[in-house]
Motif scaffolding. Structure first.
Motif, short mmCIF file in Angstrom:
data_model
loop_
_atom_site.label_atom_id
_atom_site.label_comp_id
_atom_site.label_asym_id
_atom_site.label_seq_id
_atom_site.Cartn_x
_atom_site.Cartn_y
_atom_site.Cartn_z
N VAL A 385 1.00 -1.36 0.09
CA VAL A 385 0.24 0.59 -0.28
C VAL A 385 1.16 0.91 -0.25
O VAL A 385 1.68 1.71 0.86
CB VAL A 385 -1.39 0.04 1.37
CG1 VAL A 385 -2.26 0.93 1.20
CG2 VAL A 385 -1.85 -1.23 0.96
N ASP A 386 0.63 2.19 -1.13
CA ASP A 386 1.71 2.88 -1.13
C ASP A 386 0.55 4.32 -2.40
O ASP A 386 0.57 3.56 -3.34
CB ASP A 386 3.32 3.65 -1.37
CG ASP A 386 3.79 4.59 -1.22
OD1 ASP A 386 3.76 5.33 -1.53
OD2 ASP A 386 4.67 4.13 -0.48
N ASP A 387 0.58 5.36 -1.76
CA ASP A 387 0.03 6.03 -2.63
C ASP A 387 0.85 7.19 -3.47
O ASP A 387 -0.30 7.64 -4.08
CB ASP A 387 -0.79 7.88 -1.84
CG ASP A 387 -0.16 8.71 -1.79
OD1 ASP A 387 1.31 8.15 -0.51
OD2 ASP A 387 0.06 9.61 -0.80
N MET A 412 -6.56 3.31 1.21
CA MET A 412 -8.26 1.83 1.73
C MET A 412 -9.14 0.96 0.83
O MET A 412 -9.42 0.40 1.23
CB MET A 412 -8.84 2.50 3.10
CG MET A 412 -9.39 1.95 3.65
SD MET A 412 -8.33 0.90 4.78
CE MET A 412 -7.44 2.16 6.61
N ARG A 413 -9.99 2.51 -0.17
CA ARG A 413 -11.13 1.75 -0.59
C ARG A 413 -10.49 0.64 -1.59
O ARG A 413 -11.35 -0.42 -1.44
CB ARG A 413 -11.30 2.73 -1.79
CG ARG A 413 -12.54 2.19 -2.50
CD ARG A 413 -13.20 3.09 -3.40
NE ARG A 413 -12.42 3.77 -3.95
CZ ARG A 413 -11.27 3.37 -5.30
NH1 ARG A 413 -11.92 2.01 -5.58
NH2 ARG A 413 -10.59 3.47 -5.91
N GLU A 414 -8.95 1.05 -2.12
CA GLU A 414 -8.33 -0.15 -2.85
C GLU A 414 -7.90 -1.38 -2.15
O GLU A 414 -7.67 -2.50 -2.86
CB GLU A 414 -7.44 0.40 -4.12
CG GLU A 414 -7.60 1.71 -4.98
CD GLU A 414 -6.28 2.19 -5.42
OE1 GLU A 414 -5.02 1.08 -5.83
OE2 GLU A 414 -6.70 3.09 -7.01
N LEU A 435 -0.72 8.05 4.17
CA LEU A 435 -1.48 7.58 2.77
C LEU A 435 -2.60 8.74 2.68
O LEU A 435 -3.29 9.42 3.41
CB LEU A 435 -2.46 6.59 3.69
CG LEU A 435 -1.63 5.50 3.56
CD1 LEU A 435 -2.37 4.42 3.60
CD2 LEU A 435 -1.27 4.76 2.21
N PRO A 436 -3.32 8.71 1.58
CA PRO A 436 -4.21 10.52 1.13
C PRO A 436 -5.78 10.53 2.78
O PRO A 436 -5.72 9.67 3.17
CB PRO A 436 -5.08 9.75 -0.30
CG PRO A 436 -4.14 8.85 0.09
CD PRO A 436 -3.32 8.27 0.42
N GLY A 437 -5.55 12.07 2.71
CA GLY A 437 -6.90 12.41 3.67
C GLY A 437 -6.21 12.02 5.00
O GLY A 437 -5.32 12.30 5.01
N LYS A 438 -6.90 11.46 6.04
CA LYS A 438 -6.44 11.20 7.45
C LYS A 438 -6.04 9.59 7.51
O LYS A 438 -6.13 9.42 9.03
CB LYS A 438 -7.56 11.57 8.06
CG LYS A 438 -7.80 13.22 8.05
CD LYS A 438 -8.66 13.54 9.29
CE LYS A 438 -9.43 14.58 9.25
NZ LYS A 438 -10.39 15.78 10.11
#
Length: 503
Positions: A385-387, A412-414, A435-438
């Motif tokens: 997991v990496d944005d 998280m969705r992916e 990661l994106p957002g919070k």
């Protein structure tokens, strides 16, 4: 009087002239005074009581001693400007003719602020410092993360590329590219360390530390580097406990050991500790070429290097000892250096011994695994997991080249989407911290573990070095790797986890 009027009109500061008799004085002003008090400029003289209005009695009371002859010394006059500005202080001097005071010339002065003004200025300065510190902290956190991302992607792509080529000349070129990247990574890490320490955003976390255990781990960590140069690394350790931040203190000692190995060509090194009263003293001895006496202070400056006039980055950057100096000030350590030309150098670090009641926490160190006997990674399923798209692609390429099955996600969705396509739980979670957002990498770990109902091994990747993040990772039993990481370090961690899973 004419001279006084010329002075008044030419003055850059607010000024006025009063021409007697005092109770019916005529007032002459300059533009600066009108602007200060919010009044329209007027040509010629005008009645002072009318122009000053409600403040005229205070002005008259201040200048009356001059007109009455009670004093020939300058007097103070205070006027309240328009708005919320501070009171303006004037100094009035008598204008005499034939021994009699016929008027007063008053010029604004730069008076020292009173206690209320000083207190307000201090509050404003503290608030500005706090805003600046917070902004710098946010910048350094973002810079630490964002600047390391492209280096991380390049390192992963390079390692994947090397596994795909067999031409000797091409491999040699790739090796030179890797050396250039390593130099850039070292400079980036050192500069970010310096900036973070200068910003005052690093807060020590003192705790009881088993000094002999920590130093023993460092000896084993640096032994391969010393043996590679043909140097002998020895240690003289004894049981002892100190109260310090183990991570920051470890960085001090690592920089000193790195420095000693770099500048020693023949002989060896000695890491020794001994008790002196209520303090422990740690010495790092080397048999290098020595430091001239006039350079013993300058070596702690940024980019100051001995025996490297051409600034060869493979021989260091001249920042290690600058970081040592900053960390020593932060931790309250005493650092001394002694040296003899042609014989070697000893750096000494002194810190207080811990209270007899303090006990160090159990060691969290993981014994190094041997790559020669390392199990293959074939069959390991990694949730990566990496944005950052480049980093995620690089991770996928390098993991697949090791025989892993990779489920890649950027948020998280992916994560849940790719997990739906897996027949079983992933063998390990490999996630970026930010990661994106919070959402953080810790959130990913917690959610995935709850989904499968077991403690899936996890590795956290991050470009940050905050102590809070390290503690969060330790509480979850996670391995922690800092970006830009070398693929070999990642493989070593995955091999250990794969081996543990197979036991």
């Amino acid at each position: 009087m004419e001279n006084a009027l010329r002075v008044c009109r030419a003055a850059a500061l607010p000024a006025f002239v009063l021409s007697g008799p005092p109770h019916a004085a005529t007032l002459f002003t300059n533009d600066a005074l009108c602007a200060l008090l919010g009044k329209e400029p007027a040509a010629g003289g005008q009645p002072a009581p009318i122009w000053f209005g409600a403040v005229w009695p205070a002005v008259l009371g201040a200048v009356d001693p001059l007109f009455s002859g009670d004093t020939e010394e300058p007097v103070g006059i205070e006027l309240l400007p328009v708005g919320d500005a501070d009171p303006a202080t004037f100094q009035g001097v008598p204008l005499t003719q034939d021994g009699q005071t016929v008027g007063v010339l008053a010029l604004a002065t730069q008076a020292a602020p009173d206690d209320r003004v000083v207190a307000r200025m201090e509050r404003e300065m503290r608030a500005e410092i706090e805003r600046t510190t917070a902004a710098r902290s946010r910048f350094l956190a973002s810079a630490s993360h964002d600047l390391r991302q492209p280096f991380q992607a390049m390192r992963l792509f390079l390692d994947a590329l090397c596994s795909q080529i067999s031409d000797e000349k091409a491999l040699s070129t790739a090796e030179m590219l890797g050396n250039a990247m390593t130099a850039g990574e070292r400079l980036l890490n050192a500069l970010l360390d310096i900036s973070t320490l200068d910003a005052g955003t690093v807060t020590p976390d003192p705790q009881p530390v088993a000094l002999d255990e920590l130093l023993g781990q460092l000896v084993e960590e640096f032994r391969p580097q010393s043996e590679e140069k043909g140097l002998r690394l020895r240690a003289r350790l004894c049981p002892g406990t100190v109260e310090t931040d183990p991570v920051l203190f470890g960085r001090v000692m690592r920089n000193l050991l790195t420095n000693a190995i770099r500048y020693t060509r023949h002989g060896g090194l000695l890491l020794a500790m001994r008790r002196r009263g209520n303090r422990w003293r740690i010495d790092v001895w080397d048999t290098g070429f020595g430091i001239p006496e006039e350079q013993l202070t300058a070596i702690f400056d940024e980019f100051h290097q001995l025996q490297n006039p051409n600034r060869d980055p493979t021989r260091g950057l001249g920042l290690g000892l600058a970081i040592v100096r900053r960390l020593a000030e932060l931790l309250g350590l005493q650092v001394e250096v002694r040296s003899r030309i042609g014989r070697g150098t000893v750096f000494s670090v002194s810190l207080e011994a811990a209270s007899p009641l303090a006990e160090p926490p159990p060691s969290l160190a993981t014994p190094p695994s041997s790559s020669a006997a390392a199990p293959p990674l074939t069959g390991m399923t990694v949730l990566a997991v990496d944005d950052e798209a480049m980093v995620l692609t690089g991770l996928q390429m390098i993991l697949e080249s090791w025989g892993c099955t990779v489920a890649a996600a950027s948020d998280m969705r992916e994560v849940f989407a790719v997990l739906d396509g897996l027949p079983d739980a992933p063998s390990v979670i490999l996630t970026d911290l930010r990661l994106p957002g919070k959402v953080s990498g810790f959130d990913v770990i917690d959610r995935v573990r709850r989904l499968y109902g077991r403690e899936i091994p996890a590795v956290v990747l991050s470009g940050e070095t905050a102590q809070s993040a390290l503690l969060e990772g330790q509480r979850r039993g996670c391995s922690f790797l800092h970006k830009p990481l070398h693929p070999g370090d990642l493989r070593q961690v995955l091999e250990r986890l794969h081996g543990d899973d197979g036991e």
